[in-house]
Enzyme design. Sequence first.
Site, PDB file in Angstrom:
ATOM      1  N   SER A 150       0.881  -1.112   0.159  1.00 26.58           N
ATOM      2  CA  SER A 150       0.128   0.064   0.201  1.00 26.58           C
ATOM      3  C   SER A 150       0.871   1.186   0.080  1.00 26.58           C
ATOM      4  CB  SER A 150      -0.740  -0.158   1.148  1.00 26.58           C
ATOM      5  OG  SER A 150      -1.628   1.183   1.466  1.00 26.58           O
ATOM      6  N   TYR A 198      -1.945  -0.729  10.626  1.00 32.09           N
ATOM      7  CA  TYR A 198      -1.914  -0.853   9.272  1.00 32.09           C
ATOM      8  C   TYR A 198      -0.795  -0.748   8.450  1.00 32.09           C
ATOM      9  CZ  TYR A 198      -3.905  -1.006   4.386  1.00 32.09           C
ATOM     10  OH  TYR A 198      -4.220  -1.325   2.863  1.00 32.09           O
TER      11      TYR A 198
HETATM   12  N1  LIG Z   1      -8.529  -0.317  -0.881  1.00 30.73           N
HETATM   13  C1  LIG Z   1      -7.502   0.436  -0.532  1.00 30.73           C
HETATM   14  O1  LIG Z   1      -7.748   1.552  -0.465  1.00 30.73           O
HETATM   15  C2  LIG Z   1      -6.376  -0.166  -0.579  1.00 30.73           C
HETATM   16  C3  LIG Z   1      -5.102   0.633  -0.818  1.00 30.73           C
HETATM   17  C4  LIG Z   1      -3.839  -0.091  -0.829  1.00 30.73           C
HETATM   18  C5  LIG Z   1      -3.585  -1.455  -0.612  1.00 30.73           C
HETATM   19  N2  LIG Z   1      -4.769  -2.246  -0.223  1.00 30.73           N
HETATM   20  C6  LIG Z   1      -4.619  -3.481  -0.014  1.00 30.73           C
HETATM   21  O2  LIG Z   1      -5.170  -4.127  -1.012  1.00 30.73           O
HETATM   22  C7  LIG Z   1      -5.748  -5.755  -0.378  1.00 30.73           C
HETATM   23  C8  LIG Z   1      -7.263  -5.974  -0.874  1.00 30.73           C
HETATM   24  O3  LIG Z   1      -7.907  -4.994  -0.234  1.00 30.73           O
HETATM   25  P1  LIG Z   1      -9.480  -4.397  -0.668  1.00 30.73           P
HETATM   26  O4  LIG Z   1      -9.218  -2.903  -0.729  1.00 30.73           O
HETATM   27  O5  LIG Z   1      -9.577  -5.015  -1.743  1.00 30.73           O
HETATM   28  O6  LIG Z   1     -10.174  -4.910   0.501  1.00 30.73           O
HETATM   29  P2  LIG Z   1     -11.599  -5.852   0.708  1.00 30.73           P
HETATM   30  O7  LIG Z   1     -12.581  -5.620  -0.289  1.00 30.73           O
HETATM   31  O8  LIG Z   1     -11.891  -5.488   2.194  1.00 30.73           O
HETATM   32  O9  LIG Z   1     -10.690  -7.295   0.465  1.00 30.73           O
HETATM   33  C9  LIG Z   1     -10.051  -7.997   1.333  1.00 30.73           C
HETATM   34  C10 LIG Z   1     -10.208  -9.197   0.920  1.00 30.73           C
HETATM   35  O10 LIG Z   1      -9.100 -10.057   1.864  1.00 30.73           O
HETATM   36  C11 LIG Z   1      -9.692 -11.433   2.375  1.00 30.73           C
HETATM   37  N3  LIG Z   1      -9.456 -11.516   3.533  1.00 30.73           N
HETATM   38  C12 LIG Z   1      -9.343 -10.794   4.799  1.00 30.73           C
HETATM   39  N4  LIG Z   1      -9.163 -11.522   5.836  1.00 30.73           N
HETATM   40  C13 LIG Z   1      -8.697 -12.839   5.404  1.00 30.73           C
HETATM   41  C14 LIG Z   1      -8.155 -13.987   5.923  1.00 30.73           C
HETATM   42  N5  LIG Z   1      -7.914 -14.066   7.223  1.00 30.73           N
HETATM   43  N6  LIG Z   1      -8.119 -14.965   5.143  1.00 30.73           N
HETATM   44  C15 LIG Z   1      -8.311 -15.088   4.055  1.00 30.73           C
HETATM   45  N7  LIG Z   1      -8.590 -13.862   3.150  1.00 30.73           N
HETATM   46  C16 LIG Z   1      -8.893 -12.761   3.802  1.00 30.73           C
HETATM   47  C17 LIG Z   1     -11.216 -11.038   2.322  1.00 30.73           C
HETATM   48  O11 LIG Z   1     -12.050 -11.945   2.004  1.00 30.73           O
HETATM   49  P3  LIG Z   1     -12.892 -12.844   2.952  1.00 30.73           P
HETATM   50  O12 LIG Z   1     -13.466 -11.900   3.890  1.00 30.73           O
HETATM   51  O13 LIG Z   1     -13.736 -13.862   2.110  1.00 30.73           O
HETATM   52  O14 LIG Z   1     -12.075 -13.820   3.686  1.00 30.73           O
HETATM   53  C18 LIG Z   1     -11.190  -9.948   0.852  1.00 30.73           C
HETATM   54  O15 LIG Z   1     -11.307 -10.995  -0.127  1.00 30.73           O
HETATM   55  C19 LIG Z   1      -5.174  -5.445   1.030  1.00 30.73           C
HETATM   56  O16 LIG Z   1      -4.109  -6.158   1.196  1.00 30.73           O
HETATM   57  C20 LIG Z   1      -5.165  -4.084   1.257  1.00 30.73           C
HETATM   58  O17 LIG Z   1      -4.499  -3.836   2.328  1.00 30.73           O
HETATM   59  C21 LIG Z   1      -6.255  -1.636  -0.380  1.00 30.73           C
END
Ligand SMILES: NC(=O)c1ccc[n+]([C@@H]2O[C@H](COP(=O)([O-])OP(=O)(O)OC[C@H]3O[C@@H](n4cnc5c(N)ncnc54)[C@H](OP(=O)(O)O)[C@@H]3O)[C@@H](O)[C@H]2O)c1
Length: 305
Positions: free
Chosen positions: A177, A190
Amino acid sequence: MKQRNSLLLPLAGIGLGGWALSRLIRHLRLGAAQGYFEGKVVVITGASRGIGRALAHAFAAQGANLVLAARNERQLLDVAAECEAITPSIRALVVPTDVTVEAQLENLVNTALERLGRIDILVNNAGIIQGGEFVALGRESVRKQVEVNLLAVMRLTQLALPAMLSQGEGHIVNMASAAGRHTVPYFVTYGTTKHGLIGFSEGLRRELAGTGVRVLSVNPGFTESDVVAAIRDTLRRMGFKILSPEYVARRTLEAIILQQPEVNIGLLETVGGWGSALFPRITDLFWRIVPPPDFAEKAAQQRTE
Ligand SMILES: NC(=O)c1ccc[n+]([C@@H]2O[C@H](COP(=O)([O-])OP(=O)(O)OC[C@H]3O[C@@H](n4cnc5c(N)ncnc54)[C@H](OP(=O)(O)O)[C@@H]3O)[C@@H](O)[C@H]2O)c1
């Protein structure tokens, strides 16, 4: 003064020309890599929604076979069906996985190897965010964020690496991130996990040099998903643009093809990362002056499990 002005124009021309040339080379390299992902086996964690779902769609569109992991099996089955509708010739396996459970990580890697024969790309994308004042966050929240965002990534990489090393090729893609370069107040834990993840990617990349296995750190800025649900409007008011998961996915695939070590996505956040390293006092001042008074309160509402 006149002499300085006369130098400025050629310098600007060289800068612009260099930029245009680098864009052209990038475009040509991407064009030449048509079919790069066809038939490759891609394991994606956190594939049930958000960026992981967009990544699954993007890889499917390029003809990759997929192993989709997350806890919510129902959502994973939907994503698998969407992927197979995009490219009917691919295979999209669903492997319900909690990345914090060792036996489930082992099952994920074994299933991919047994059913599809290899792992070409591992995308460590699963992640959670829990905001609020650090002093009030408590032990459990800190432990869980570190476990999902960092420890699970390191362990899954350890489990997938032997197959990649014996293949002599592979890609480890870590979804870090912009917060891994510039920690946002009230999201201290985070940001700490994402700094750790960038450090992990950097060291592993250097350790694996020459093995054929590449490591990429993807550092997106704020992206539309559950991760920004409670603070989206506040961020917009502060001038941040919210990226689309599809854009992050496209840039990730391009970075894999171009064998980039790191890709920073989102202009303000990227500049913020450099600012934090070079001018920490100025960026500290930004966070004292710019956020609205309810920023801490909104951050505390921002929680994914
Ligand atoms: N959105 C942003 O602004 C942003 C910016 C920079 C980086 N990121 C990173 O991008 C990645 C994806 O985030 P997102 O924005 O797409 O968030 P999201 O929509 O909340 O998706 C998170 C994903 O992680 C899975 N997950 C969470 N805990 C888990 C566990 N214990 N075991 C297996 N799977 C798990 C969830 O699936 P289940 O709940 O089905 O397990 C879901 O598919 C993350 O690493 C986040 O830190 C996000």
